[in-house]
Design a protein around this motif. Structure first.
Motif, short mmCIF file in Angstrom:
data_model
loop_
_atom_site.label_atom_id
_atom_site.label_comp_id
_atom_site.label_asym_id
_atom_site.label_seq_id
_atom_site.Cartn_x
_atom_site.Cartn_y
_atom_site.Cartn_z
N VAL A 47 -14.54 36.14 -1.07
CA VAL A 47 -15.02 35.20 -1.96
C VAL A 47 -15.18 33.89 -2.93
CG1 VAL A 47 -15.65 35.57 -4.47
CG2 VAL A 47 -15.36 37.50 -3.60
N ALA A 87 -13.19 31.52 -0.14
CA ALA A 87 -13.04 30.82 1.03
C ALA A 87 -15.02 30.85 0.88
CB ALA A 87 -12.84 31.56 2.10
N LEU A 123 -26.97 30.38 -15.98
CA LEU A 123 -27.21 29.78 -14.87
C LEU A 123 -27.79 29.90 -13.44
CD1 LEU A 123 -23.18 28.98 -16.06
CD2 LEU A 123 -25.09 27.51 -16.10
N MET A 178 -15.90 27.68 -0.86
CA MET A 178 -15.01 25.97 -0.15
C MET A 178 -15.61 25.69 1.25
SD MET A 178 -12.42 24.97 -1.30
CE MET A 178 -12.61 25.97 -3.16
N MET A 207 -19.44 28.69 -18.27
CA MET A 207 -19.21 27.24 -17.31
C MET A 207 -17.42 27.37 -16.96
SD MET A 207 -21.86 24.57 -18.06
CE MET A 207 -20.71 23.38 -17.04
N THR A 208 -17.18 28.36 -18.27
CA THR A 208 -15.16 28.48 -18.78
C THR A 208 -15.19 28.92 -17.66
OG1 THR A 208 -16.26 28.36 -21.18
CG2 THR A 208 -13.81 28.55 -20.38
N LEU A 254 -13.76 45.28 -7.11
CA LEU A 254 -12.68 43.57 -6.92
C LEU A 254 -11.40 43.92 -8.19
CD1 LEU A 254 -14.81 40.83 -4.86
CD2 LEU A 254 -13.32 42.88 -4.10
N SER A 265 -15.20 22.94 -22.36
CA SER A 265 -14.64 24.23 -22.11
C SER A 265 -13.47 24.29 -21.70
CB SER A 265 -15.16 25.52 -21.29
OG SER A 265 -14.91 24.59 -20.00
N TYR A 281 -17.45 17.76 -3.67
CA TYR A 281 -18.00 18.59 -2.32
C TYR A 281 -19.76 17.92 -3.25
CZ TYR A 281 -15.21 21.80 -0.29
OH TYR A 281 -14.16 22.58 0.24
N PHE A 285 -20.85 42.76 -0.93
CA PHE A 285 -19.85 41.23 -0.45
C PHE A 285 -20.23 41.54 1.30
CE2 PHE A 285 -16.37 38.88 0.06
CZ PHE A 285 -16.86 37.82 -0.85
N GLY A 321 -15.41 29.50 -14.36
CA GLY A 321 -14.64 28.66 -13.24
C GLY A 321 -13.95 28.03 -13.74
N ALA A 322 -13.49 27.06 -14.68
CA ALA A 322 -12.56 26.33 -14.82
C ALA A 322 -11.57 27.02 -14.93
CB ALA A 322 -13.13 24.99 -15.91
N VAL A 323 -11.22 28.17 -15.37
CA VAL A 323 -10.02 28.60 -16.26
C VAL A 323 -9.13 28.32 -15.12
CG1 VAL A 323 -8.82 30.68 -16.96
CG2 VAL A 323 -11.46 30.55 -17.45
N LYS A 324 -8.98 28.22 -13.45
CA LYS A 324 -7.90 27.94 -12.65
C LYS A 324 -8.90 27.53 -12.11
CE LYS A 324 -4.49 31.08 -11.07
NZ LYS A 324 -4.49 30.61 -9.99
N GLY A 325 -8.02 26.15 -11.58
CA GLY A 325 -8.76 25.79 -10.43
C GLY A 325 -8.65 25.84 -9.30
N ILE A 360 -23.11 29.15 -22.17
CA ILE A 360 -23.98 28.35 -21.57
C ILE A 360 -21.97 27.89 -21.28
CG2 ILE A 360 -24.37 25.89 -20.02
CD1 ILE A 360 -26.72 26.74 -20.98
N ILE A 361 -21.68 27.78 -22.88
CA ILE A 361 -20.03 27.20 -22.45
C ILE A 361 -18.83 27.76 -21.54
CG2 ILE A 361 -18.31 26.22 -23.70
CD1 ILE A 361 -19.35 24.70 -24.75
N ASP A 362 -19.84 29.77 -22.09
CA ASP A 362 -18.62 30.49 -21.44
C ASP A 362 -19.47 30.44 -20.29
OD1 ASP A 362 -18.51 31.44 -24.46
OD2 ASP A 362 -19.64 33.02 -24.52
N PRO A 412 -5.99 21.52 -14.88
CA PRO A 412 -6.74 22.85 -14.08
C PRO A 412 -8.50 22.87 -14.02
CG PRO A 412 -5.61 24.04 -15.45
CD PRO A 412 -5.25 22.47 -15.81
#
Lengths: 293, 298
Positions: free
Chosen positions: A129, A131, A218, A134, A286-287, A114, B180, B225, B21, A289-293, A282-284, B214
């Motif tokens: 992916v 979706a 994770l 959600m 987790m980052t 992808l 982070s 959720y 996938f 997922g949070a980079v873009k909300g 771990i921090i990497d 963000p």
């Protein structure tokens, strides 16, 4: 911090900084103490007879007379309970290893496809992916349960692992990580005559190694502590993992609490070791997922 | 030979990479999701399946136990969002500066509860909130000169126990998310603001909060959720799916009770569909309020 300030200011700031620093550190020490408390009292309780626990609840009373290594000795000597416990332990190990290895490999290849190619369905697939993230998994619980019965995957390892194999957040993380990598590497490989699959394994995979470490920890945590889905799928006691096995010990009579608490403490150990080894990744992990909300 | 060439071509390769996938999506996501909708219109017995239209939904509307479950889940979600966003954000900001000593240690300790499975943490908390005088929480109450309480037998005190369990497990994780997020903020912004005479609070309000948005949205989304679909925490705290007067019953708990314990799959799927609709509505409102749909600024 403040080289350019005058000496007096510097001193004043240091004092102010010192007080703030003291209180901030103290605050974290306090929360950490509160956080450690339940685990620590569980640890103390694992040295006491289970009956004691039922009668008095957890207590941090450091009364060495009531404490002994009995529960641990019991778990490490051959008997019916310890045989059961170590079987759960082994099952959890197998489940965790198999699902981490498969999840990482499969999600890596999906993300590779992808990210590294331009093709008509690319954006649509990526949208799918997102979706899947959600919808809370619990909604699929019953239909998936029914489907597993129809597919004859009840009470099997495959039944537990397969639905979670293409984890959206893992795919997403690999995708985010690979976005920053130069695609010219692929062309260089192609000029050398390598085929697409060879490139994905021998050229890209070594570069993406840090992402594998981040996701390994994770995924391992998730698999080791997974409870709801294994609880639905596993039927025979010989296949139970630690989480559902320990859960069966929770009878109102409390006759199994010797094994329960000592066993719980031992169950934290492997994942704690993994955590200490991979902590910095771990921090990497987790980052992403949070980079873009 | 031709087949091999086709499989190895640059046009086919991405589809082959994405194939797992696509399969997993069809088999383990879209098919069960559609079945959830279909099953919610059915009365599923041991031998026969009957299509009953909106009967399940009608029954659900009047089901007071379900109302209790929805209220419980909502309440839990709301409080976890209120507790598990501001505090972790504050902790992350403190950790990000030079103020706190021995950061590594606190970080590891804060994260420790996330490593314990819900069986272990739930059991530890159930014993801590034991109704006997010797349970730790009651020892604490007595120390404060208050009477011992039957924690898990009344609504307010059991909610406190549940929220403490939740904060205990997730504060560290959320703090790491915010840390982070903070890492990505350009430090020179703070320096220039400091030169311009901005106070610590102003720097936090005008630089940190907007730039960390963000991450905040992400944490908020997962909290909503997770809060709405909470089940195992309550399952472990009461050592089973039943609590006095259903004070610990959640939406998913009710789904489990109906579908697995009472084997009424159709009705349980109906509960699931309602949960999905609630989750999507909240998520949509939340994204709209945060202006995600307006434009991609940044």
């Amino acid at each position: 911090m403040s080289e350019k300030n005058s000496p007096e200011m510097k001193k004043g700031m240091r004092v102010k900084h010192g007080i703030g620093s003291f209180f901030a550190t103290l605050w974290f020490a306090l929360i950490s103490a509160v956080i450690i408390f339940p685990v620590f009292s569980g640890f103390l309780a694992s040295f006491r007879p289970g009956r004691e626990l039922i009668r008095r609840g957890l207590s941090i009373n450091l009364d060495f007379k009531t404490m002994s290594l009995y529960n641990y000795k019991y778990l490490f000597t051959p008997n019916a309970d310890s045989a059961k416990y170590w079987m759960w332990f082994k099952n959890s190990m197998v489940l965790t290893l198999v699902s981490v290895i498969l999840t990482l490999l499969i999600c890596y290849f999906i993300a590779y496809g992808l990210t590294m190619y331009e093709f008509p369905l690319k954006n649509f697939l990526f949208f799918l992916v997102i979706a899947t993230m959600m919808v809370p998994f619990e909604i699929l619980l019953l239909p998936l349960y029914k489907e597993m019965t129809q597919l004859k995957l009840m009470d099997t390892l495959a039944g537990v692992i397969l639905p979670g194999l293409c984890g959206a957040s893992t795919i997403f993380f690999f995708h985010q990580y690979m976005l920053s990598l130069p695609k010219e590497l692929l062309d260089a490989g192609r000029i050398d005559g390598a085929n697409e699959y060879y490139i994905s394994v021998r050229i890209m995979m070594p570069i993406v190694k840090p992402a594998f470490s981040a996701m390994a920890i994770l995924c391992a945590m998730g698999a080791w502590n997974n409870m709801l889905w294994p609880l639905m799928i596993f039927r025979s006691a010989s296949k139970f993992t630690l989480t559902i096995g320990l859960n069966t010990l929770l009878t109102p009579y409390g006759n199994n609490y010797d094994v329960l608490i000592a066993g719980s403490m031992l169950a934290i150990l492997p994942i704690f070791v993994v955590f200490l080894l991979f902590q910095r990744y771990i921090i990497d992990g987790m980052t992403a997922g949070a980079v873009k909300g | 030979m031709k087949a091999k060439k086709f499989l190895y071509s640059q046009k086919t390769a991405p589809y082959i990479f994405a194939l797992p996938f696509i399969l997993s999506f069809i088999i383990f996501w879209i098919y069960p999701l559609i079945s959830a909708f279909v099953m919610s219109f059915q009365d599923i017995g041991a031998i026969s399946v009957k299509f009953v239209g909106f009967k399940n939904y009608g029954k659900l509307l009047k089901d007071t136990v379900f109302h209790t479950a929805i209220l419980n889940s909502f309440e839990y979600m709301l409080f976890t969002c209120l507790l598990l966003i501001p505090f972790p954000m504050l902790y992350a900001v403190l950790m990000d500066g030079n103020l706190v000593k021995a950061k590594g240690l606190w970080k590891a300790l804060l994260y420790l509860p996330a490593l314990t499975s819900v069986v272990i943490s739930g059991t530890l908390f159930r014993l801590m909130f034991s109704e006997y005088r010797t349970g730790q929480m009651n020892v604490l109450m007595v120390m404060l000169g208050l009477p011992a309480i039957k924690w898990l037998k009344s609504k307010v005190t059991s909610e406190i126990a549940l929220l403490m369990l939740c904060c205990w497990r997730w504060t560290g994780v959320n703090t790491l998310y915010f840390m982070s997020g903070l890492k990505a903020i350009d430090k020179s912004l703070y320096e220039s603001a400091e030169i311009d005479g901005a106070s610590g609070w102003q720097r936090f309000k005008f630089i940190t909060i907007p730039l960390i948005k963000p991450t905040t949205i992400y944490v908020l989304t997962i909290s909503v959720y997770a809060g709405l679909s909470m089940f195992l925490e309550s399952f472990m705290l009461w050592a089973g799916n039943s609590s006095p007067k259903n004070i610990g019953l959640t939406i998913v708990g009710y789904l489990y009770k109906r579908g697995i314990e009472k084997d009424d799959m159709g009705y349980a799927c109906c509960v699931g569909v309602v949960l999905l609709i609630i989750a999507l509505i909240i998520n949509f409102i939340q994204l709209a309020l945060n202006g995600t749909f307006k434009k991609e600024d940044r």
